[in-house]
Scaffold this active site. Structure first.
Site, PDB file in Angstrom:
ATOM      1  CB  ALA A 113      -0.957   0.001   1.183  1.00  0.00           C
ATOM      2  CB  ALA A 114       4.015   2.392   1.492  1.00  0.00           C
ATOM      3  N   PRO A 115       3.080   4.404  -0.982  1.00  0.00           N
ATOM      4  CG  PRO A 115       3.379   6.431  -2.166  1.00  0.00           C
ATOM      5  CD  PRO A 115       3.539   4.930  -2.296  1.00  0.00           C
ATOM      6  N   GLY A 117      -1.286   5.856  -2.552  1.00  0.00           N
ATOM      7  CA  GLY A 117      -2.056   6.404  -3.683  1.00  0.00           C
ATOM      8  C   GLY A 117      -3.341   5.623  -3.916  1.00  0.00           C
ATOM      9  CD  GLU A 136       4.997  -1.017   2.201  1.00  0.00           C
ATOM     10  OE1 GLU A 136       4.226  -0.858   1.242  1.00  0.00           O
ATOM     11  OE2 GLU A 136       6.098  -1.603   2.082  1.00  0.00           O
ATOM     12  CG  ASP A 180       0.346  -0.879  -7.189  1.00  0.00           C
ATOM     13  OD1 ASP A 180       0.749  -1.205  -8.315  1.00  0.00           O
ATOM     14  OD2 ASP A 180       0.420   0.285  -6.739  1.00  0.00           O
ATOM     15  CB  CYS A 233       4.536   1.078 -12.620  1.00  0.00           C
ATOM     16  SG  CYS A 233       5.717   0.886 -11.305  1.00  0.00           S
TER      17      CYS A 233
HETATM   18  N1  SAM Z   1       0.103   0.856  -4.059  1.00  0.00           N
HETATM   19  C1  SAM Z   1       1.049   1.929  -3.784  1.00  0.00           C
HETATM   20  C2  SAM Z   1       0.419   3.243  -4.174  1.00  0.00           C
HETATM   21  O1  SAM Z   1      -0.485   3.282  -4.992  1.00  0.00           O
HETATM   22  O2  SAM Z   1       0.836   4.276  -3.611  1.00  0.00           O
HETATM   23  C3  SAM Z   1       2.364   1.688  -4.491  1.00  0.00           C
HETATM   24  C4  SAM Z   1       2.944   0.347  -4.186  1.00  0.00           C
HETATM   25  S1  SAM Z   1       4.559   0.074  -4.817  1.00  0.00           S
HETATM   26  C5  SAM Z   1       4.271  -0.206  -6.483  1.00  0.00           C
HETATM   27  C6  SAM Z   1       4.921  -1.526  -4.222  1.00  0.00           C
HETATM   28  C7  SAM Z   1       4.949  -1.660  -2.710  1.00  0.00           C
HETATM   29  O3  SAM Z   1       5.277  -3.025  -2.402  1.00  0.00           O
HETATM   30  C8  SAM Z   1       5.978  -0.812  -2.020  1.00  0.00           C
HETATM   31  O4  SAM Z   1       5.363  -0.058  -1.015  1.00  0.00           O
HETATM   32  C9  SAM Z   1       6.953  -1.807  -1.400  1.00  0.00           C
HETATM   33  O5  SAM Z   1       7.430  -1.389  -0.161  1.00  0.00           O
HETATM   34  C10 SAM Z   1       6.111  -3.049  -1.256  1.00  0.00           C
HETATM   35  N2  SAM Z   1       6.913  -4.303  -1.254  1.00  0.00           N
HETATM   36  C11 SAM Z   1       8.234  -4.449  -1.539  1.00  0.00           C
HETATM   37  N3  SAM Z   1       8.602  -5.742  -1.388  1.00  0.00           N
HETATM   38  C12 SAM Z   1       7.495  -6.405  -1.009  1.00  0.00           C
HETATM   39  C13 SAM Z   1       7.237  -7.767  -0.670  1.00  0.00           C
HETATM   40  N4  SAM Z   1       8.200  -8.687  -0.720  1.00  0.00           N
HETATM   41  N5  SAM Z   1       5.982  -8.103  -0.290  1.00  0.00           N
HETATM   42  C14 SAM Z   1       5.011  -7.182  -0.240  1.00  0.00           C
HETATM   43  N6  SAM Z   1       5.203  -5.875  -0.553  1.00  0.00           N
HETATM   44  C15 SAM Z   1       6.424  -5.492  -0.920  1.00  0.00           C
END
Ligand code: SAM
Length: 460
Positions: A113-115, A117, A136, A180, A233
């Site tokens: 979920a981070a940050p 959006g 997150e 995501d 993305c």
């Molecule tokens: N959904 C967010 C938004 O719309 O603001 C953006 C998410 S970003 C594409 C992917 C997220 O996955 C990051 O916050 C990251 O910290 C987290 N992430 C990284 N490794 C991960 C893992 N092994 N399992 C789950 N989440 C992970």
């Protein structure tokens, strides 16, 4: 911009892919700036409105701006009136409208979920009795998520800090799951050219493996007939269409078609016709690269126990005798429950409280409902909390002072204020009708109660 040759070569294999237009979009066009308004915090923001060029076609509250203003200098942004978000990501609204509105009382998970959006977007789309869990796993990304969710102001929101595997232990618990996933990020090269340095075919394979692991770990937590939204993305097939094929062959999931009008510019694409995913290319629409696919879970994944078996009672600090001051500060008190711990008081809608009951034995809950206030120090004086000021639960009749732009920026920097004709005691400082935080009028001045970590650090 030096798009990696291997990536371009792969993209050229998509039927009808226009490499020249793709490269031109990266070299000659600036990434569009877009915002999404908070429907629960309507405002009249003349500065932002003057920059709007048009609506994002797939988002009812999304708008393109002709240039990037200094968002940090806009008190409306601090009040949670809008979120600055890349336009392609707003496509989840189309999925929501097509597949997620049907039933009442849904529990929704935003796994990565981070940050925040997509979480803030989902919070704008939820129906009255829905509850969103924003998870997150990476600890140092939690503060920004918590801040953005708090700013958005919903009480029907829970934030957790767990690994997808721990989430998966909640068998058949969520009606809707958004994943995501972390990815190789090629869709964002135009906005973040530095990311090109970290791209490689190897990195794509590593990301694809991680995406599979995250999906496999979390999927048991999706209810039968539940909806999965998978997004990245990345432009790479290995992280996009190949994942669709893998999901539909390895799990009881059917890929669902999405109605996207042609003029939106999205491209439906499949690899082995197992299901269609939807791609945004920067030369086809006003937005960055994005991929999204939607699935319905058709069957049980295991004989594992149902979520009901995880229900336990909360400790006795439930429905405590809350201070009279707290009661006067919130609206709709009959529609939720109070909780207390260490002299702090929270309030949450009934459905969120039920969700907390279910999640807390297994998950690390970082925020649930709204922190209304606390009793401070030896004297036990009541103090309202910043979360309440930004929350939709705030009683509209609380004492308020409406600040000028100059005073609002001073307030956001943590300075004391002098204003006339303001009632003594706690007062909600607002700008354009939207609360920014609390102050305390001691007669000669208003002391600033904005928490340090929320302060505007530098004026630019
Ligand atoms: N959904 C967010 C938004 O719309 O603001 C953006 C998410 S970003 C594409 C992917 C997220 O996955 C990051 O916050 C990251 O910290 C987290 N992430 C990284 N490794 C991960 C893992 N092994 N399992 C789950 N989440 C992970």
């Amino acid at each position: 911009m030096a798009i990696p040759a291997a990536l371009l070569q792969e993209l050229c294999m998509h039927p009808g892919f226009d490499a020249e237009a793709f490269l031109q979009a990266h070299d000659q066009q600036r990434p569009p700036v877009s915002i999404r308004y908070n429907p629960h915090k309507p405002s009249h923001n003349a500065a932002i409105e003057s920059l709007i060029t048009r609506q994002v076609p797939w988002c009812s509250k999304g708008y393109y701006l002709q240039e990037r203003p200094a968002f940090a200098m806009d008190p409306f942004w601090h009040a949670g009136s809008y979120y600055v978000q890349e336009a392609s990501s707003m496509i989840i609204e189309a999925v929501w409208k097509q597949y997620c509105q049907s039933t009442d009382k849904k529990l929704i998970l935003d796994l990565c979920a981070a940050p925040g959006g997509k979480s803030t977007h989902l919070l704008s789309l939820l129906q009255e009795n829905d509850v969103l869990v924003s998870n997150e796993v990476i600890k140092n990304r939690l503060p920004v998520l918590l801040e953005n969710i708090t700013r958005w102001g919903n009480a029907n929101s829970i934030v957790t800090n767990n690994d997808p595997r721990q989430i998966g232990q909640l068998n058949e618990c969520f009606d809707i799951m958004l994943i995501d996933a972390p990815c190789s990020g090629s869709g964002l090269f135009r906005r973040e050219p530095e990311a090109i340095k970290h791209w490689s075919e190897d990195a794509v394979q590593t990301c694809a493996l991680r995406q599979k692991r995250i999906l496999a770990d979390a999927l048991p937590a999706l209810k039968k007939q539940g909806i999965l939204i998978y997004a990245t993305c990345s432009f790479s097939v290995a992280e996009d269409e190949a994942i669709v094929d893998w999901l539909t062959s390895a799990f009881p999931l059917e890929a669902l078609p999405l109605e996207v009008p042609e003029e939106w510019g999205w491209i439906g694409n499949s690899q082995n016709n197992n299901g269609t995913g939807y791609r945004a290319f920067p030369h086809k629409l006003d937005g960055e690269g994005f991929f999204m696919a939607v699935f319905r879970k058709t069957n049980d994944m295991s004989e594992a126990p149902q979520s009901g078996s995880y229900y336990r009672q909360l400790p006795t600090n439930r429905q405590p005798k809350q201070p009279a001051e707290a009661q006067q500060l919130i609206r709709d008190e009959e529609e939720g429950e109070w909780f207390t711990h260490n002299d702090k008081w929270w309030f949450m809608p009934f459905h969120s409280a039920r969700a907390v009951d279910m999640l807390r034995p297994l998950l690390n809950i970082k925020k649930a409902g709204v922190l209304v206030g606390s009793r401070e120090g030896a004297s036990g004086k009541w103090q309202p909390h910043h979360e309440l000021a930004l929350s939709q639960l705030l009683q509209p009749g609380v004492a308020r002072v409406e600040l000028s732009l100059r005073d609002a920026l001073q307030y956001l920097q943590g300075q004391t204020l002098t204003v006339d004709n303001v009632s003594k005691g706690f007062i909600c400082c607002s700008y354009g009708g939207l609360p920014l935080g609390w102050g305390k009028n001691i007669g000669t001045r208003i002391n600033n109660l904005l928490p340090k970590e929320w302060r505007l650090r530098k004026l630019s």
